[in-house]
Design a protein around this motif. Structure first.
Motif, PDB file in Angstrom:
ATOM      1  N   ILE A 114       0.846  -1.072  -0.142  1.00  0.00           N
ATOM      2  CA  ILE A 114      -0.257   0.018  -0.008  1.00  0.00           C
ATOM      3  C   ILE A 114       0.918   1.208  -0.151  1.00  0.00           C
ATOM      4  O   ILE A 114       1.528   1.354   0.854  1.00  0.00           O
ATOM      5  CB  ILE A 114      -1.129   0.050   1.277  1.00  0.00           C
ATOM      6  CG1 ILE A 114      -1.802  -1.136   1.390  1.00  0.00           C
ATOM      7  CG2 ILE A 114      -1.614   1.126   1.248  1.00  0.00           C
ATOM      8  CD1 ILE A 114      -2.510  -1.609   2.813  1.00  0.00           C
ATOM      9  N   ASN A 117      -0.914   7.259   0.832  1.00  0.00           N
ATOM     10  CA  ASN A 117      -2.155   7.904   0.290  1.00  0.00           C
ATOM     11  C   ASN A 117      -2.970   7.158  -0.711  1.00  0.00           C
ATOM     12  O   ASN A 117      -3.891   7.398  -1.276  1.00  0.00           O
ATOM     13  CB  ASN A 117      -1.786   9.127  -0.574  1.00  0.00           C
ATOM     14  CG  ASN A 117      -1.156  10.178   0.299  1.00  0.00           C
ATOM     15  OD1 ASN A 117      -1.550  10.382   1.448  1.00  0.00           O
ATOM     16  ND2 ASN A 117       0.057  10.769  -0.125  1.00  0.00           N
ATOM     17  N   GLN A 118      -2.569   5.907  -0.831  1.00  0.00           N
ATOM     18  CA  GLN A 118      -3.294   4.906  -1.667  1.00  0.00           C
ATOM     19  C   GLN A 118      -4.471   4.422  -0.558  1.00  0.00           C
ATOM     20  O   GLN A 118      -4.205   3.856   0.400  1.00  0.00           O
ATOM     21  CB  GLN A 118      -2.202   3.652  -1.853  1.00  0.00           C
ATOM     22  CG  GLN A 118      -3.313   2.561  -3.033  1.00  0.00           C
ATOM     23  CD  GLN A 118      -2.169   1.520  -3.286  1.00  0.00           C
ATOM     24  OE1 GLN A 118      -0.890   1.610  -3.356  1.00  0.00           O
ATOM     25  NE2 GLN A 118      -2.658   0.367  -3.613  1.00  0.00           N
ATOM     26  N   THR A 119      -5.468   4.399  -1.389  1.00  0.00           N
ATOM     27  CA  THR A 119      -6.931   3.919  -0.632  1.00  0.00           C
ATOM     28  C   THR A 119      -7.320   2.510  -0.840  1.00  0.00           C
ATOM     29  O   THR A 119      -7.809   1.776   0.042  1.00  0.00           O
ATOM     30  CB  THR A 119      -7.975   4.736  -1.005  1.00  0.00           C
ATOM     31  OG1 THR A 119      -8.242   4.598  -2.294  1.00  0.00           O
ATOM     32  CG2 THR A 119      -7.830   6.243  -0.493  1.00  0.00           C
ATOM     33  N   GLU A 120      -6.967   1.986  -2.244  1.00  0.00           N
ATOM     34  CA  GLU A 120      -7.455   0.600  -2.425  1.00  0.00           C
ATOM     35  C   GLU A 120      -6.288  -0.385  -2.178  1.00  0.00           C
ATOM     36  O   GLU A 120      -5.160  -0.111  -2.427  1.00  0.00           O
ATOM     37  CB  GLU A 120      -8.073   0.440  -3.867  1.00  0.00           C
ATOM     38  CG  GLU A 120      -9.063   1.235  -4.306  1.00  0.00           C
ATOM     39  CD  GLU A 120      -9.497   1.223  -5.608  1.00  0.00           C
ATOM     40  OE1 GLU A 120      -8.883   0.240  -6.315  1.00  0.00           O
ATOM     41  OE2 GLU A 120     -10.466   1.856  -6.251  1.00  0.00           O
ATOM     42  N   SER A 121      -6.591  -1.644  -1.610  1.00  0.00           N
ATOM     43  CA  SER A 121      -5.631  -2.752  -1.222  1.00  0.00           C
ATOM     44  C   SER A 121      -6.255  -3.862  -1.346  1.00  0.00           C
ATOM     45  O   SER A 121      -7.730  -4.114  -1.111  1.00  0.00           O
ATOM     46  CB  SER A 121      -4.847  -2.196  -0.034  1.00  0.00           C
ATOM     47  OG  SER A 121      -5.562  -2.224   0.823  1.00  0.00           O
ATOM     48  N   LEU A 127       1.415  -1.853   4.524  1.00  0.00           N
ATOM     49  CA  LEU A 127       2.089  -0.524   4.227  1.00  0.00           C
ATOM     50  C   LEU A 127       3.439  -0.654   4.269  1.00  0.00           C
ATOM     51  O   LEU A 127       4.378  -1.500   4.523  1.00  0.00           O
ATOM     52  CB  LEU A 127       1.726   0.343   5.507  1.00  0.00           C
ATOM     53  CG  LEU A 127       0.201   0.781   5.682  1.00  0.00           C
ATOM     54  CD1 LEU A 127       0.039   1.241   7.187  1.00  0.00           C
ATOM     55  CD2 LEU A 127      -0.275   1.764   4.575  1.00  0.00           C
TER      56      LEU A 127
END
Length: 245
Positions: A114, A117-121, A127
């Motif tokens: 991730i 600032n990434q929201t989809e995973s 992280l």
């Protein structure tokens, strides 16, 4: 995703990242990221799970008082899996705590991390650890896909310089990490008493039947052990010698 890009974490921490699609791109990517020359390399694999609080504190101390200072003093590079968990989190925090300057390079599968600032995973994505200086994101959608790449990155960065893999605790993938280091001819230093995979390897080295994978690795002649309870001065001397000769 861009091939080369910058990552911005909280508290002003930044890192340089590259996305690799095949092995042939790796030498140019390392050069573009400023990771050039021949340097002593410490590869760190394993984990920090299912251990007592006292052992975890001891492991933390190992990173802050031994591993990070050695890398700083020798101008070594450290290579690991780059995520914000286990030994990767511990070495990131240790580097930050002693205000070290050595490159800390995380190698992780593109499909499992991730980005800031990434929201989809995916469900078990992780992280990135914010105190790493460089990330190399490699092909893969499963944990373990990065294992062979970690070894390859370490070998390229070492050039002709010494390199050692430090194995602490760890789960199933740690067997793969150890095997890939052995295949590459790299010595694996196993921290006895750190639990799980590390202790299975130590048992195999002592001739105790534990696990077929452990026995095969023990027979390679590429594993050494040092006890978690060993004097830090002794461990510092051992690792410094291995990375200096």
């Amino acid at each position: 995703m861009e091939k080369f890009f910058s990552l911005s974490f909280n508290e002003g921490h930044t890192a340089t990242a590259a996305t690799i699609s095949e092995a042939g791109e790796l030498p140019d990517a390392l050069e573009q990221m400023g990771l050039v020359g021949s340097h002593p390399i410490l590869v760190i694999v394993g984990g920090a799970s299912q251990m007592s609080e006292a052992d975890f504190v001891r492991i933390q101390s190992l990173f802050v008082e031994v591993l990070a200072p050695i890398a700083q003093r020798l101008g070594a590079y450290i290579v690991d899996g780059g995520t914000d968990a286990g030994v990767m989190q511990l070495i990131g925090n240790a580097r930050h705590q002693i205000n070290a300057q050595f490159p800390l390079i995380g190698v992780a599968p593109t499909g499992k991390v991730i980005l800031p600032n990434q929201t989809e995973s995916t469900d078990d994505a992780a992280l990135l650890e914010p105190h790493h200086t460089h990330f190399i994101l490699v092909p893969g959608h499963n944990w373990g896909d990065e294992s062979a790449w970690i070894v390859q990155v370490a070998t390229m960065l070492a050039g002709g310089a010494p390199s050692v893999t430090m194995l602490i605790n760890g789960g199933e993938i740690t067997f793969l990490d150890a095997a890939n280091s052995v295949i590459a001819g790299r010595l694996v230093m196993v921290i006895a008493g750190s639990g799980r995979t590390a202790d299975k390897l130590v048992c195999a080295l002592n001739g105790e039947a534990t696990d077929e994978r452990a026995e095969k690795l023990a027979a390679s002649g590429k594993l050494q052990t040092i006890d978690l309870e060993a004097d830090w001065e002794k461990l510092t001397h051992t690792i410094t010698h291995l990375l200096s000769t």
